[in-house]
Design a protein around this motif. Sequence first.
Motif, PDB file in Angstrom:
ATOM      1  N   GLY A  74      43.214  50.572  47.564  1.00  0.00           N
ATOM      2  CA  GLY A  74      42.655  49.244  47.379  1.00  0.00           C
ATOM      3  C   GLY A  74      42.107  49.038  45.982  1.00  0.00           C
ATOM      4  O   GLY A  74      42.028  49.969  45.176  1.00  0.00           O
ATOM      5  N   VAL A  75      41.733  47.802  45.715  1.00  0.00           N
ATOM      6  CA  VAL A  75      41.144  47.421  44.434  1.00  0.00           C
ATOM      7  C   VAL A  75      39.874  46.634  44.691  1.00  0.00           C
ATOM      8  O   VAL A  75      39.746  45.928  45.701  1.00  0.00           O
ATOM      9  CB  VAL A  75      42.125  46.583  43.579  1.00  0.00           C
ATOM     10  N   GLU A  76      38.924  46.756  43.775  1.00  0.00           N
ATOM     11  CA  GLU A  76      37.667  46.010  43.832  1.00  0.00           C
ATOM     12  C   GLU A  76      37.357  45.479  42.442  1.00  0.00           C
ATOM     13  O   GLU A  76      37.463  46.211  41.452  1.00  0.00           O
ATOM     14  CB  GLU A  76      36.524  46.910  44.323  1.00  0.00           C
ATOM     15  N   LEU A  77      36.982  44.220  42.383  1.00  0.00           N
ATOM     16  CA  LEU A  77      36.667  43.582  41.109  1.00  0.00           C
ATOM     17  C   LEU A  77      35.364  42.818  41.253  1.00  0.00           C
ATOM     18  O   LEU A  77      35.167  42.075  42.218  1.00  0.00           O
ATOM     19  CB  LEU A  77      37.784  42.611  40.696  1.00  0.00           C
ATOM     20  N   SER A  78      34.476  43.016  40.295  1.00  0.00           N
ATOM     21  CA  SER A  78      33.219  42.258  40.279  1.00  0.00           C
ATOM     22  C   SER A  78      32.955  41.755  38.861  1.00  0.00           C
ATOM     23  O   SER A  78      33.193  42.462  37.879  1.00  0.00           O
ATOM     24  CB  SER A  78      32.045  43.118  40.775  1.00  0.00           C
ATOM     25  N   ASN A  96      32.744  38.669  43.307  1.00  0.00           N
ATOM     26  CA  ASN A  96      33.374  39.938  43.667  1.00  0.00           C
ATOM     27  C   ASN A  96      34.488  39.689  44.674  1.00  0.00           C
ATOM     28  O   ASN A  96      34.417  38.761  45.495  1.00  0.00           O
ATOM     29  CB  ASN A  96      32.353  40.937  44.232  1.00  0.00           C
ATOM     30  N   ILE A  97      35.513  40.508  44.590  1.00  0.00           N
ATOM     31  CA  ILE A  97      36.638  40.427  45.516  1.00  0.00           C
ATOM     32  C   ILE A  97      37.201  41.826  45.712  1.00  0.00           C
ATOM     33  O   ILE A  97      37.174  42.659  44.798  1.00  0.00           O
ATOM     34  CB  ILE A  97      37.722  39.450  45.001  1.00  0.00           C
ATOM     35  N   ALA A  98      37.695  42.089  46.928  1.00  0.00           N
ATOM     36  CA  ALA A  98      38.246  43.410  47.248  1.00  0.00           C
ATOM     37  C   ALA A  98      39.493  43.236  48.097  1.00  0.00           C
ATOM     38  O   ALA A  98      39.579  42.319  48.923  1.00  0.00           O
ATOM     39  CB  ALA A  98      37.216  44.267  47.978  1.00  0.00           C
ATOM     40  N   GLN A 198      38.726  40.035  50.745  1.00  0.00           N
ATOM     41  CA  GLN A 198      37.410  39.519  51.086  1.00  0.00           C
ATOM     42  C   GLN A 198      36.523  39.572  49.848  1.00  0.00           C
ATOM     43  O   GLN A 198      36.718  40.419  48.971  1.00  0.00           O
ATOM     44  CB  GLN A 198      36.777  40.326  52.221  1.00  0.00           C
ATOM     45  N   GLY A 199      35.610  38.643  49.775  1.00  0.00           N
ATOM     46  CA  GLY A 199      34.778  38.593  48.581  1.00  0.00           C
ATOM     47  C   GLY A 199      33.650  37.602  48.724  1.00  0.00           C
ATOM     48  O   GLY A 199      33.393  37.052  49.805  1.00  0.00           O
ATOM     49  N   GLY A 200      32.973  37.387  47.605  1.00  0.00           N
ATOM     50  CA  GLY A 200      31.834  36.476  47.622  1.00  0.00           C
ATOM     51  C   GLY A 200      31.535  35.963  46.226  1.00  0.00           C
ATOM     52  O   GLY A 200      32.002  36.517  45.214  1.00  0.00           O
TER      53      GLY A 200
END
Length: 325
Positions: A74-78, A96-98, A198-200
Amino acid sequence: PEAANGLLNPNLSWETTGQYNIGVDLDFLNYRLNVVFDYYNRYTDDMMYAVPLPGNYSPMTTQYQNAGAISNKGVELSLRYDIFRRDNFRWRLNFNIARNWNKFKKSHNGRDLGTYIIGEPLNIIRRLKTQGVIESEDQIPYKYNAYGEKQYLHPDMYEGERQFYTVGDMYYYDANGDGLINPASDAIYVGSPLPEAQGGIMTELQWKGFDLSLLGQGVSGKKWYTTDWGMQPFRQGSAPTREYIEGMWTEENPYNAKHPRLYNDNLGGNKNTRANSYFLQSASYFRLKNLTFGYTLPKSVTDKVKMSKVRVYFSGDNLLTFTKY
């Protein structure tokens, strides 16, 4: 060995897992913009699984074997950005999004293993697949039985079943091609309850003594299975919805129907209410999870009442939700 635990396997070994992570943490514009990115990849091989044994020569029907492999990556970006950074006015934005991918990669014999389907996520929704609503008899698959009689697609109940699928009913995909619709043998992968992403997002503003913060959160690509109790007309005495009536199959409107024909309670049997992809809906959403608005009294006021700080605020949770579910 105990029958409950399966046949002894002297070649059984521990699962093996390999993992690597790549990440960057960057600051720009005099630390006003921060970017954090992470990528991870985890691979588990020799997964232990109770494999069914062939034949009936033994009271033990399964054996634990190193039978599969699972991939999880997976990848995560903030992002954090100080849009304004002044003494009397501050505005910060956080995002942020993952995204995660997990898949069953292989099995000991190259075939699907139990509920695990090679190349598909571990958490799946497996149901009969619908291909819309039957518009004409030409669409109904058929076969010839042992007596040379033409037999249309029908529920798998007993030989000589007279309850055939007809126009206006669900158009099920006969996965094994035997002319019967059986949830045990015709159910296939139709989706996953896990979201694709999913993210916020959060924004914070401060101006003089006032402050405002908004927090939004959401998921995309999530599927959810709503049972017939939640959608079927006449269940528990409920009437069909207007949306159902306007979109259902009728003799006057036989084409491009969204919903199957309307049966009075159970007069149509369970032809259209079996666990199928018709009841699968998008559960993606975006929600205003929190809103807070406050005001902090000036220090000149709080000093007079001998208090260090006074802040009054309003806060609300889950105020708005945007979804098609």
